[in-house]
Motif scaffolding. Structure first.
Motif, PDB file in Angstrom:
ATOM      1  N   GLU A  54     -50.277 -13.135 -21.340  1.00  0.00           N
ATOM      2  CA  GLU A  54     -50.763 -14.337 -20.633  1.00  0.00           C
ATOM      3  C   GLU A  54     -50.904 -14.130 -18.794  1.00  0.00           C
ATOM      4  OE1 GLU A  54     -48.594 -17.556 -21.831  1.00  0.00           O
ATOM      5  OE2 GLU A  54     -49.542 -18.989 -20.613  1.00  0.00           O
ATOM      6  N   PHE A  55     -49.691 -13.462 -18.580  1.00  0.00           N
ATOM      7  CA  PHE A  55     -49.535 -13.290 -17.161  1.00  0.00           C
ATOM      8  C   PHE A  55     -50.742 -12.278 -16.550  1.00  0.00           C
ATOM      9  CE2 PHE A  55     -47.799 -12.217 -13.193  1.00  0.00           C
ATOM     10  CZ  PHE A  55     -47.813 -10.994 -12.976  1.00  0.00           C
ATOM     11  N   LEU A  56     -50.796 -11.343 -17.590  1.00  0.00           N
ATOM     12  CA  LEU A  56     -51.834 -10.298 -17.131  1.00  0.00           C
ATOM     13  C   LEU A  56     -53.269 -10.835 -17.275  1.00  0.00           C
ATOM     14  CD1 LEU A  56     -50.728  -7.151 -19.243  1.00  0.00           C
ATOM     15  CD2 LEU A  56     -50.904  -7.533 -16.615  1.00  0.00           C
ATOM     16  N   SER A  57     -53.509 -11.776 -18.122  1.00  0.00           N
ATOM     17  CA  SER A  57     -54.686 -12.283 -18.029  1.00  0.00           C
ATOM     18  C   SER A  57     -55.003 -13.193 -16.589  1.00  0.00           C
ATOM     19  CB  SER A  57     -55.135 -13.229 -19.214  1.00  0.00           C
ATOM     20  OG  SER A  57     -54.413 -14.469 -19.111  1.00  0.00           O
ATOM     21  N   MET A  58     -54.134 -13.920 -16.261  1.00  0.00           N
ATOM     22  CA  MET A  58     -54.158 -14.414 -15.087  1.00  0.00           C
ATOM     23  C   MET A  58     -54.305 -13.591 -13.916  1.00  0.00           C
ATOM     24  SD  MET A  58     -51.569 -17.842 -15.009  1.00  0.00           S
ATOM     25  CE  MET A  58     -50.337 -16.798 -14.122  1.00  0.00           C
ATOM     26  N   LYS A  59     -53.660 -12.703 -13.786  1.00  0.00           N
ATOM     27  CA  LYS A  59     -53.959 -11.553 -12.814  1.00  0.00           C
ATOM     28  C   LYS A  59     -55.257 -10.916 -12.909  1.00  0.00           C
ATOM     29  CE  LYS A  59     -51.462  -8.381 -10.254  1.00  0.00           C
ATOM     30  NZ  LYS A  59     -52.340  -7.118 -10.236  1.00  0.00           N
ATOM     31  N   LEU A  60     -55.804 -10.687 -14.273  1.00  0.00           N
ATOM     32  CA  LEU A  60     -57.194 -10.082 -14.281  1.00  0.00           C
ATOM     33  C   LEU A  60     -58.170 -11.372 -13.705  1.00  0.00           C
ATOM     34  CD1 LEU A  60     -58.606  -8.058 -15.653  1.00  0.00           C
ATOM     35  CD2 LEU A  60     -58.415  -9.368 -17.728  1.00  0.00           C
ATOM     36  N   ALA A  61     -58.009 -12.437 -13.967  1.00  0.00           N
ATOM     37  CA  ALA A  61     -58.817 -13.439 -13.508  1.00  0.00           C
ATOM     38  C   ALA A  61     -58.841 -13.621 -11.817  1.00  0.00           C
ATOM     39  CB  ALA A  61     -58.230 -14.743 -13.912  1.00  0.00           C
ATOM     40  N   ALA A  62     -57.665 -13.121 -11.280  1.00  0.00           N
ATOM     41  CA  ALA A  62     -57.647 -12.999  -9.730  1.00  0.00           C
ATOM     42  C   ALA A  62     -58.272 -11.703  -9.639  1.00  0.00           C
ATOM     43  CB  ALA A  62     -56.265 -13.049  -9.252  1.00  0.00           C
ATOM     44  N   VAL A  63     -58.114 -10.788 -10.260  1.00  0.00           N
ATOM     45  CA  VAL A  63     -58.840  -9.353  -9.741  1.00  0.00           C
ATOM     46  C   VAL A  63     -60.174  -9.523 -10.014  1.00  0.00           C
ATOM     47  CG1 VAL A  63     -58.590  -7.103 -10.756  1.00  0.00           C
ATOM     48  CG2 VAL A  63     -56.711  -8.070  -9.961  1.00  0.00           C
ATOM     49  N   ASN A  64     -60.757 -10.185 -10.763  1.00  0.00           N
ATOM     50  CA  ASN A  64     -61.990 -10.137 -11.369  1.00  0.00           C
ATOM     51  C   ASN A  64     -63.159  -9.868 -10.740  1.00  0.00           C
ATOM     52  OD1 ASN A  64     -63.606 -10.121 -13.430  1.00  0.00           O
ATOM     53  ND2 ASN A  64     -64.023 -12.299 -13.666  1.00  0.00           N
ATOM     54  N   PRO A  65     -63.367 -10.436  -9.267  1.00  0.00           N
ATOM     55  CA  PRO A  65     -64.261 -10.104  -8.399  1.00  0.00           C
ATOM     56  C   PRO A  65     -64.403  -8.633  -8.267  1.00  0.00           C
ATOM     57  CG  PRO A  65     -63.097 -11.903  -7.646  1.00  0.00           C
ATOM     58  CD  PRO A  65     -62.278 -11.488  -8.751  1.00  0.00           C
ATOM     59  N   ARG A  66     -63.089  -7.923  -8.138  1.00  0.00           N
ATOM     60  CA  ARG A  66     -63.220  -6.624  -7.837  1.00  0.00           C
ATOM     61  C   ARG A  66     -63.743  -5.644  -8.848  1.00  0.00           C
ATOM     62  NH1 ARG A  66     -57.889  -5.134  -6.105  1.00  0.00           N
ATOM     63  NH2 ARG A  66     -58.601  -3.143  -6.289  1.00  0.00           N
ATOM     64  N   LEU A  67     -63.727  -6.209 -10.228  1.00  0.00           N
ATOM     65  CA  LEU A  67     -63.986  -5.364 -11.144  1.00  0.00           C
ATOM     66  C   LEU A  67     -65.631  -5.236 -11.317  1.00  0.00           C
ATOM     67  CD1 LEU A  67     -62.169  -7.177 -14.064  1.00  0.00           C
ATOM     68  CD2 LEU A  67     -61.688  -4.818 -13.186  1.00  0.00           C
ATOM     69  N   ASP A  68     -65.899  -3.612 -11.455  1.00  0.00           N
ATOM     70  CA  ASP A  68     -67.150  -3.246 -11.689  1.00  0.00           C
ATOM     71  C   ASP A  68     -67.444  -2.295 -12.729  1.00  0.00           C
ATOM     72  OD1 ASP A  68     -69.282  -1.840  -8.929  1.00  0.00           O
ATOM     73  OD2 ASP A  68     -69.567  -3.123 -10.665  1.00  0.00           O
TER      74      ASP A  68
END
Lengths: 198, 363
Positions: free
Chosen positions: B221-235
């Motif tokens: 759960e925590f990681l998915s939240m973090k992923l949501a935060a990091v999402n813009p940087r994903l490429d």
């Protein structure tokens, strides 16, 4: 070249678990990567707080797609479809502290009582185990529908290992996204290259 | 007639027990049975009997156990009808493994013998126990066959503790069987959950498992939240990677079938190792996509045929010595890195098949 391309080369791992895990990883990434891209594109149109839920939803759906064939996977899928990405699929587990077996409370005064105590110990242990199994049922998605405990425990095995893999994938995604990009593609390649072909 | 004989032999074994071990009991039984063969009236030899006992595990055994539970020798003749009935009903049981049955049986057998010693309740027990009795019958019959290899196969049956004070009605027995099965499965769980090996008790282990599952779920759960935060940087520039045709092709060109038999390849093909190697490759060398010394030769992906991937083995020589990961895929695969290291990877390319069309679609 043509012939070799068409030839399916079977590859057998000495550790079949790892093949399964690799397949899981591939499927997981395959699902999640484009989903995340889509979320990224749509980010402006989604509210901030919903992004998390959407991501969570996608994470869980990736889990479902990667681990088809398990009872908990189907249950999770149903739950996600029912909730539609609003609610968290994660069950907020209220701390149900089982605690270690504590027999010191018993009054073991007499000699005969020791036999009774032993009997009670077993009964109590059985009760505790029952409680724990019930807790586990709540933890596993769809645990309540699973009829017998034995099946639940076997479902638990797959669930735990899939959770572990999911956690690793997510952690690598979140903590080193740039590196993960390459990782993802490469790993997908290698995973596919290395796995059994079904 | 046979069951008469069994009866008598078992009765003796059952009736005289004070501190005899199970083996001794069996021997006494066999001895008695040999001595009193005239009871049967049809001259079964003991060897025949034993054979029969071994063969007729599923059917004839009910009598043995039921009879062992009836200490009164006068009931001997009255067993016939009952045992015949039991014989018919005993065939219904289905259990997973004989070993399990035997194991369970031993305990049940012990408990039954104990019961016989203590309370000598017979009828209720007999009637309620058809399924479980078969287990016991199985083990008892095998126990009765003296000197048979079966005894050697279960060397530990002597050490089974009699479960005193445990109810022996059908519900409890069924529950006990159930719990045995659960314990069996929990052994697999022990391997999965780290740190469970030290804990002996079932409850403690389950506790650990519960905590572990909870923590995993929270982490996800925590990681998915973090992923949501990091999402813009994903490429995920996956198309780009696909399109690039890489690099150093200093190996024999095509996927030669003989390479598949390359033991190093076969050993190494565990995808776990592959993924972890990739992870390690990325982490340790800090390589950005275009610079990977990774050789891919993707044939026209539009074709239905599967392209082949070639990997320069030099990459692996880079990876193999390194043993420190950034932990990305370490948990994922629990790579036994020594295993990878030990593989002497020749300079032959590593070939594999890729479902390229599939990949293209998904990527």
């Amino acid at each position: 070249m043509e012939g070799q391309q068409n030839k399916r080369k079977r590859v057998y791992s000495v550790e079949p678990n790892k093949v399964m895990q690799a397949k899981f990883s591939r499927n997981y990434i395959n699902y999640l990567a484009p989903a995340l891209m889509k979320i990224k594109e749509r980010r402006s149109s989604i509210e901030a707080k919903n992004v998390e839920n959407v991501v969570k939803y996608e994470v869980d759906m990736a889990m479902v797609f990667s681990s088809q064939g398990f009872a908990w996977s189907n249950a999770l899928k149903l739950k996600l479809q029912k909730d539609g990405g609003e609610g968290s699929s994660r069950i907020n587990y209220q701390q149900n502290d089982m605690g270690p077996l504590d027999f010191s409370k018993k009054n073991c005064s007499k000699f005969e009582a020791s036999k009774i105590l032993e009997e009670k110990k077993l009964v109590e242990e059985n009760e505790i185990v029952d409680d724990q199994l019930r807790c586990l049922r709540k933890l596993i998605p769809g645990g309540e529908e699973i009829m017998c405990d034995e099946q639940m425990v076997s479902e638990l095995e797959s669930y735990v290992s899939c959770l572990q893999m999911q956690r690793s994938i997510l952690s690598s995604l979140s903590y080193s996204p740039s590196k993960f990009v390459v990782c993802a593609t490469l790993s997908s390649y290698w995973i596919v290259a290395g796995t059994l072909y079904k | 007639m046979l069951h008469c004989l069994n009866t008598s032999s078992n009765l003796v074994g059952g009736g005289n027990i004070s501190d005899m071990t199970v083996l001794e009991r069996q021997r006494a039984r066999i001895k008695f049975q040999n001595e009193h063969q005239q009871f049967s009236g049809n001259g079964f030899s003991s060897s025949h009997q034993q054979q029969f006992m071994m063969l007729g595990c599923d059917s004839a055994l009910g009598e043995i156990v039921t009879n062992s539970m009836k200490p009164d020798p006068d009931y001997e003749n009255g067993f016939d009808e009952e045992t015949v009935k039991k014989r018919k009903t005993d065939n219904k049981v289905d259990l997973n493994s004989k070993d399990k049955r035997i194991k369970v049986c031993v305990e049940e057998g012990e408990s039954k013998i104990v019961e016989q010693r203590k309370g000598q309740k017979n009828t209720k027990f007999n009637n309620g126990n058809k399924n479980k009795r078969e287990n016991c019958e199985d083990s008892n019959s095998k126990e009765n066959s003296k000197g048979s290899e079966i005894q050697n196969q279960k060397p530990d049956y002597i050490h089974v503790r009699a479960r005193r004070g445990q109810a022996t009605d059908s519900h409890s027995l069924a529950e006990r069987v159930r719990r045995e099965k659960i314990s069996e499965r929990m052994k697999y769980l022990q391997d999965l959950v780290p740190g469970c090996n030290k804990i002996a008790g079932k409850a403690g282990m389950l506790d650990e498992i519960i905590n572990y599952v909870q923590s995993l779920q929270r982490q996800v759960e925590f990681l998915s939240m973090k992923l949501a935060a990091v999402n813009p940087r994903l490429d995920f520039n996956i198309d780009e990677l696909f399109a690039k045709e890489v690099f150093t092709q200093n190996f024999p060109t095509t996927g030669i079938p003989s390479e598949m038999t390359n033991p190093a390849y076969l050993q190494f093909n565990s995808a776990q190792q592959l993924v972890s190697c990739c992870g390690g490759l990325i982490n340790n060398m800090g390589i950005i996509p275009p610079e990977i010394g990774l050789c891919r030769n993707i044939n026209a992906p539009t074709s239905a045929s599967l392209p082949e991937i070639f990997l320069d083995s030099s990459i692996f020589t880079h990876i193999l010595p390194s043993s420190t990961w950034e932990g990305n895929f370490q948990n994922l695969h629990n790579v036994d890195f020594d295993q990878a290291r030990s593989i002497s990877f020749p300079s032959q390319p590593f070939t594999g098949m890729v479902e390229a069309s599939n990949m293209k679609m998904e990527m």
